[in-house]
Write an enzyme that holds these catalytic residues in place. Structure first.
Site, PDB file in Angstrom:
ATOM      1  N   ALA A   1       2.757   2.137   9.965  1.00  0.00           N
ATOM      2  CA  ALA A   1       3.281   0.868   9.447  1.00  0.00           C
ATOM      3  C   ALA A   1       4.810   0.843   9.527  1.00  0.00           C
ATOM      4  CB  ALA A   1       2.837   0.658   8.005  1.00  0.00           C
ATOM      5  N   ASP A  10       0.557  -0.876   3.396  1.00  0.00           N
ATOM      6  CA  ASP A  10       1.505  -0.052   4.153  1.00  0.00           C
ATOM      7  C   ASP A  10       2.615  -0.903   4.754  1.00  0.00           C
ATOM      8  OD1 ASP A  10      -0.223   1.977   3.584  1.00  0.00           O
ATOM      9  OD2 ASP A  10      -0.420   2.700   5.639  1.00  0.00           O
TER      10      ASP A  10
HETATM   11  O1  PMV Z   1      -2.542   4.932   6.094  1.00  0.00           O
HETATM   12  P1  PMV Z   1      -2.317   5.723   4.845  1.00  0.00           P
HETATM   13  O2  PMV Z   1      -2.908   7.060   4.877  1.00  0.00           O
HETATM   14  O3  PMV Z   1      -0.896   5.682   4.447  1.00  0.00           O
HETATM   15  O4  PMV Z   1      -3.153   4.973   3.658  1.00  0.00           O
HETATM   16  C1  PMV Z   1      -3.452   3.630   3.645  1.00  0.00           C
HETATM   17  C2  PMV Z   1      -3.989   3.204   2.305  1.00  0.00           C
HETATM   18  C3  PMV Z   1      -5.471   2.894   2.266  1.00  0.00           C
HETATM   19  O5  PMV Z   1      -5.693   2.273   0.997  1.00  0.00           O
HETATM   20  C4  PMV Z   1      -6.308   4.155   2.351  1.00  0.00           C
HETATM   21  C5  PMV Z   1      -5.903   1.945   3.381  1.00  0.00           C
HETATM   22  C6  PMV Z   1      -5.336   0.543   3.249  1.00  0.00           C
HETATM   23  O6  PMV Z   1      -5.337  -0.168   4.283  1.00  0.00           O
HETATM   24  O7  PMV Z   1      -4.912   0.132   2.169  1.00  0.00           O
END
Ligand code: PMV
Length: 327
Positions: free
Chosen positions: A119, A162
């Protein structure tokens, strides 16, 4: 199309989720904070039929993967994400006069580390592209739309937390319905971030949880409601500067995440070690199944103690301060 500067520049922060990951995919509010480590990108015009993207990871926690070169005409996931981002950012998805773009991006976040690496890259690249092609000031909504198009290729069903945190920085309460709402912190938060040594795929973890939910929807919904209550209380604790309460709520959130089989032996070790040396609370952050754990600490001394104890057990990490500031 109006042309702006000859070089575009963009930056974005990485993030940690203090409480509410995964539950946020199902509509619960989650709390995330931007961290100092993030991504940076620059964009310029080139000639050619397709745009190019160079990606570099500079991390002290993982041995850096080789730099990646992709073309917007390519078919691998990064190329498809880049194409989706350009289509969202540029009217008609193309530049006039046979021109193309060259974007170079670098991140200090480990891919698959649970710290919002993709992101942050998406937001930084979108900002650099819009800075170059739209001329400043460009609309932050356009940045968010382009970064979401990039994220969808990797994540399938991202909640948007994100990209929202990468774009805003600071502390946010985020839900799918209400979007990002800045939080006013009652005091600075000092957090240690520990790398489990294993990267994980957010898409796979989100899909695995969806399958688990199918097997017991009422049980899943009870955990979801419990996480929602923890988040509501955490929000109050953050605003009141009550870090002891916040730490306990993080510990409880970790128990529920472990119940969803999102924790691992390494993540449990990181949490246990941090608590033993004085952390107020500890949990996995992000998708789980690997990635990172976070520990809320009361002082710089405890932060140093946690990082040292993690190192002694073979885990790398760093500390980050989230500063209290007006929303
Ligand atoms: O992509 P990460 O590991 O930073 O985590 C994203 C957060 C989640 O809640 C697991 C997925 C989401 O889209 O909100």
């Amino acid at each position: 199309m109006m042309l702006g500067a000859q070089h575009g520049h963009g930056e974005a922060s990485g993030k940690i989720i203090l409480l509410g990951e995964h539950a946020v995919v199902y509509g619960v509010t989650a709390i995330a904070v931007g961290i100092e480590r993030g991504a940076e990108a620059s964009a310029r015009f080139t000639d050619g039929p397709a745009s190019a993207l160079g990606l570099r990871v500079e991390s002290d926690l993982v041995s850096a993967p080789p730099p990646l070169e992709v073309s917007s005409a390519g078919d691998d996931p990064v190329a498809r994400a880049y194409r989706a981002l350009l289509e969202a950012a540029l009217p008609g998805g193309a530049l006039s006069g046979g021109r193309a773009l060259r974007v170079d991006a670098v991140t200090r976040l480990s891919p698959g580390g649970g710290l919002g690496c993709s992101a942050a890259l998406g937001v930084a690249i979108a900002r650099a592209v819009l800075d170059l092609t739209a001329g400043a000031p460009f609309a932050e909504d356009d940045v968010a739309a382009a970064a979401r198009a990039w994220e969808r290729v990797f994540h399938g069903n991202p909640s948007g937390i994100d990209t929202a945190t990468a774009a805003h920085g600071g502390a946010l309460a985020f839900s799918r319905a209400a979007g990002a709402k800045p939080l006013v912190l009652g005091c600075d938060l000092l957090v240690c971030v520990g790398w489990s040594g294993r990267s994980s795929s957010t898409k796979e973890m989100v899909d695995a949880l969806a399958r688990r939910r199918e097997r017991d929807v009422p049980g899943f919904d009870r955990s979801l409601a419990a996480i929602g209550t923890l988040v509501d209380n955490a929000r109050l604790a953050i605003e009141a500067g009550d870090t002891a309460a916040l730490g306990k709520l993080m510990d409880l959130n970790q128990m529920l995440l472990a119940g969803w089989m999102l924790s691992t032996e390494e993540l449990e070790s990181l949490c246990r070690i941090a608590r033993e040396v004085g952390a107020l609370g500890a949990k996995l952050t992000g998708a789980g199944g690997g990635g990172s754990a976070i520990a809320l600490v009361p002082s710089g001394d405890v932060a140093r103690g946690v990082l040292e104890a993690w190192r002694a057990a073979g885990f790398g990490g760093f500390s980050t301060r989230v500063r209290a500031r007006a929303a």
